[in-house]
Design a protein around this motif. Structure first.
Motif, PDB file in Angstrom:
ATOM      1  N   MET A   1       0.120   4.229   6.793  1.00  0.00           N
ATOM      2  CA  MET A   1       0.159   3.761   6.211  1.00  0.00           C
ATOM      3  C   MET A   1       0.398   3.669   4.601  1.00  0.00           C
ATOM      4  SD  MET A   1      -3.109   2.737   6.310  1.00  0.00           S
ATOM      5  CE  MET A   1      -3.006   1.170   5.173  1.00  0.00           C
ATOM      6  N   LYS A   2       1.548   4.585   5.064  1.00  0.00           N
ATOM      7  CA  LYS A   2       2.622   4.269   3.794  1.00  0.00           C
ATOM      8  C   LYS A   2       4.053   3.786   4.367  1.00  0.00           C
ATOM      9  CE  LYS A   2       6.427   7.779   1.528  1.00  0.00           C
ATOM     10  NZ  LYS A   2       7.093   8.148   1.754  1.00  0.00           N
ATOM     11  N   PHE A   3       3.648   3.808   5.128  1.00  0.00           N
ATOM     12  CA  PHE A   3       4.959   2.925   6.219  1.00  0.00           C
ATOM     13  C   PHE A   3       4.864   1.226   6.154  1.00  0.00           C
ATOM     14  CE2 PHE A   3       5.307  -0.288  10.108  1.00  0.00           C
ATOM     15  CZ  PHE A   3       7.309   0.226  10.271  1.00  0.00           C
ATOM     16  N   TYR A   4       3.046   1.602   5.934  1.00  0.00           N
ATOM     17  CA  TYR A   4       2.774  -0.305   5.306  1.00  0.00           C
ATOM     18  C   TYR A   4       3.420  -0.639   4.351  1.00  0.00           C
ATOM     19  CZ  TYR A   4      -0.193  -4.384   5.556  1.00  0.00           C
ATOM     20  OH  TYR A   4      -1.138  -5.945   5.058  1.00  0.00           O
ATOM     21  N   ARG A   5       3.121   0.246   3.030  1.00  0.00           N
ATOM     22  CA  ARG A   5       2.881   0.268   1.968  1.00  0.00           C
ATOM     23  C   ARG A   5       4.583  -0.475   1.579  1.00  0.00           C
ATOM     24  NH1 ARG A   5       1.552   5.202  -0.545  1.00  0.00           N
ATOM     25  NH2 ARG A   5      -0.104   5.359   1.059  1.00  0.00           N
ATOM     26  N   ASN A   6       5.327   0.118   2.721  1.00  0.00           N
ATOM     27  CA  ASN A   6       6.630  -0.159   2.408  1.00  0.00           C
ATOM     28  C   ASN A   6       7.594  -1.700   2.687  1.00  0.00           C
ATOM     29  OD1 ASN A   6       7.150   2.158   1.015  1.00  0.00           O
ATOM     30  ND2 ASN A   6       8.145   3.271   2.628  1.00  0.00           N
TER      31      ASN A   6
END
Lengths: 297, 418
Positions: A1-6
């Motif tokens: 999820m963090k990956f997507y946000r970045n």
């Protein structure tokens, strides 16, 4: 999820695009590409649908090369193409060209020409099969005989059968080609015709110098489209010759029918796959040729 | 807490006991055949009778469209799924045995000697390396259908007993229009229908030829006698003009429409003709040859035990096989489907022989031959083409038959080459 946000906005768009594409891609891989690849592998094997597949090297292709029926069928397939494509294009163009100028009952006539295209091929093939029968049941031969002429062996003849089967196939495809041609004709700007008329040019010259050149994309599309459909002809032949499929003496047998028989009545799947690979190659060449011809647009 | 544990234990124990008890008393086996309504009904009756006689065994019947049947069977059995007893066409036996899909019938319940004594001789085609792999419930043979109305109109009182009589009657019945086109056929013809079977196993033998070696792997009909048989067959259309292979599209259509005097077909045609209004017909044995030889072609569907059936399922499958090949089952099959019993004891009962429709077919079984096909449609095509070459290209019967023999031998060789 963090990956997507970045991710950046454009990267996110790519992710979403692939997210939506995943379903059709998966569909194509499972339903189209995997079986295609499997058929190519199968063409180097021996398999009767039961038991295990055994490697056969190039045996199937060597058998194909030495099979006189294959060469006859190969020739038939191209006869369907070489007679069918030009004939259907010339007829449909002639009809579309004149229909375009007709105002009276225009829509009705257009609908009538389109009607055979909507009819099921199987039903149509059986009706034509009945037309072609000898007396006392065949429509054509009953008519010929009532005029006092010798009846014609339409289907039971090594020379007449192929054209007899091709005729309804051309007829059934006309409606579609007429519609496409008419759309192409309508797309030509009327100003060209007005300019030509002011110059006092003949109708023939208008046709040759304006209409046909501007119809080139339409013609290329229809040539490729009808070529592929004649190369794949099956329904008409199979249904009009079910008693002796592709006969008499293989004179009407197209490649697809040979594949069907090899696979599902002789259960020689490897050999059928080899024939399929040959058909695939022919269709691929035709399609690539299309891309090449469309390139200068 | 302890109470719950005790309860769980009790529940588990009783459940296990129930399951094991169930496994001992009830075995379910699966039976597969392709979809053909009358056969499904007949099999339902047989299953009901079998289950009543064998409490503890249940049989589940599954059916599939003909087109998918072979693939389904081939995919299911190696995966340990699918049928324990399976129905297959006798001509497919080799393929199924080589693919290890079926296992031999146990010698204890089905001793070879007993099978050979009890069943019609053509069932011996089911023996591979001394072991019977499968057995039929019902068989099919050929006979001559004739239109009684047309016979009466032509003043013919009895169906033909010999080929010569057949030709004579056909000539009386045939009608032509002014231009010489046939409008009423004396006899139907068409290698694409059943004539290839009639030619292969009947005409060739009647003219003194032998179609194949005993194992059906070598073609032996390319002899002067074989040529004589082919000449007789083609003369019906070419010189005698009593038939036309293209007449009304299909031979059975011409007969059904009342436009043909005689028609050679299998017992499976009875059903279609029975329901035709206005058609009055009778059945006779196939005409005998010039020297009195009688012959027939018989084909059948067999049942076999698959390699999936093991242990108690195997025992149940053997019992089921034993029942569906019994005289009782065969009579039920005849009454429901119209296919003939595979044993003389069930077939040759007084009632069956006296039956005006089934009688001639049943008599034909006594001298019937079952061709062992490698590729039935391919081998049929060879004969179709042989006749086409004569009719359409003017080839001589001798050349055409020689070419056919070579083509069929090539087909057989490529099939048996391993």
């Amino acid at each position: 999820m963090k990956f997507y946000r970045n991710l950046s906005i454009s990267q996110k768009q790519v992710v979403w695009a692939w997210g939506f594409l995943a379903l059709p891609v998966l569909f194509y891989v499972v339903i189209r590409f995997y079986p295609t690849a499997d058929a190519i592998v199968l063409s180097f094997q021996k398999w009767n649908m039961l038991g295990i597949r055994q490697w056969a090297g190039f045996d199937n292709y060597i058998k194909l090369y030495n099979d006189p029926v294959f060469w006859k069928v190969f020739r038939n397939t191209f006869v369907y193409l070489i007679l069918g494509t030009p004939a259907s294009l010339v007829i449909s163009f002639a009809i579309a060209y004149h229909l375009d100028k007709v105002r009276f009952l225009h829509s009705t006539l257009r609908a009538l020409y389109f009607l055979p295209f909507l009819t099921s091929t199987v039903a149509m093939a059986w009706v034509w099969r009945w037309f072609y029968q000898p007396v006392p049941i065949g429509l054509f031969n009953n008519f010929i005989a009532s005029l006092g002429f010798q009846q014609i062996a339409f289907l039971n003849s090594t020379t007449n059968a192929l054209p007899s089967i091709l005729l309804p196939a051309i007829w059934a495809g006309l409606g579609f080609q007429i519609i496409i041609f008419m759309a192409g004709l309508r797309a030509i700007p009327t100003s060209f015709y007005e300019a030509a008329r002011i110059d006092g040019v003949s109708n023939w010259t208008i046709l040759r110098e304006i209409t046909l050149p501007l119809l080139k994309p339409t013609i290329v599309f229809l040539v490729v489209f009808s070529s592929i459909s004649f190369l794949r002809i099956f329904d008409q032949v199979f249904n009009m010759t079910t008693n002796n499929p592709g006969g008499p003496l293989d004179s009407t047998k197209p490649l697809v029918l040979m594949i069907y028989q090899t696979a599902f009545s002789s259960f020689d799947m490897g050999y059928a796959a080899a024939q399929t690979v040959v058909l695939f190659s022919i269709l691929l060449i035709v399609s690539l040729l299309q891309l090449y011809l469309m390139r200068d647009r | 807490m302890k109470a719950i544990r005790t309860l769980t234990l009790a529940a588990t124990t009783s459940l296990a006991a129930m399951l094991s008890a169930g496994a001992v008393s009830a075995v379910e086996i699966e039976y597969w055949q392709y979809i053909f309504d009358a056969r499904i009904t007949a099999m339902d009756k047989l299953i009901a009778n079998f289950e009543a006689a064998n409490p503890g065994i249940t049989v589940k019947q599954s059916t599939f469209p003909y087109a998918d049947y072979r693939t389904k069977v081939a995919a299911a059995i190696p995966a340990g799924e699918g049928p324990d007893v399976v129905q297959l066409f006798y001509g497919w036996l080799n393929d199924y045995v080589q693919a290890d899909l079926i296992q031999p019938l146990p010698e204890s319940t089905f001793p070879a000697a007993r099978i050979e004594a009890e069943f019609f001789p053509m069932v011996q085609a089911m023996k591979i390396d001394g072991k019977y792999m499968a057995l039929p419930t019902a068989v099919r043979s050929l006979a001559l259908f004739y239109n009684t109305k047309l016979f009466a109109e032509a003043g013919v009182t009895a169906p033909p007993a010999t080929l010569a009589e057949m030709v004579e009657i056909a000539q009386k019945i045939t009608k032509k229009d002014g231009a010489g086109n046939i409008t009423l056929e004396g006899i139907t013809s068409g290698m694409t229908a059943q004539d290839h079977q009639w030619f292969r196993e009947v005409l060739l033998r009647q003219f003194g030829a032998v179609p194949y070696t005993d194992d059906y792997r070598t073609v032996t009909y390319n002899t002067p006698e074989g040529v004589a048989a082919l000449e007789f067959y083609t003369s019906l259309e070419q010189t005698l003009g009593v038939t036309s292979s293209t007449f009304m599209d299909e031979p059975q259509a011409a007969f059904k429409a009342g436009r043909a005097g005689m028609h050679i077909d299998g017992s499976f045609r009875i059903g279609a003709l029975k329901d035709t209004r206005g058609l009055e017909w009778g059945v006779a044995e196939l005409p005998a040859g010039p020297d009195g030889t009688q012959s027939n072609y018989a084909s059948y569907w067999v049942n076999a035990i698959t390699t999936k059936a093991q242990g108690e399922k195997y025992d149940a499958a053997v019992k089921f096989m034993d029942y569906i090949t019994s005289d009782e089952a065969m009579q039920i099959w005849l009454d429901t489907v119209g296919e003939l019993p595979a044993k003389p004891s069930a077939a040759l009962t007084d009632a069956n022989i006296a039956d005006p429709v089934f009688g001639p077919f049943i008599k034909g079984l006594g001298y019937g031959h079952a061709t062992i096909f490698a590729d039935e449609s391919g081998q049929r095509q060879v004969l179709v083409d042989a006749v086409s070459r004569i009719f359409l290209q003017g080839q001589s019967a001798a050349d055409s038959l020689a070419q056919a023999a070579a083509a069929e031998q090539a087909l057989l060789d490529s099939y048996y080459a391993k």
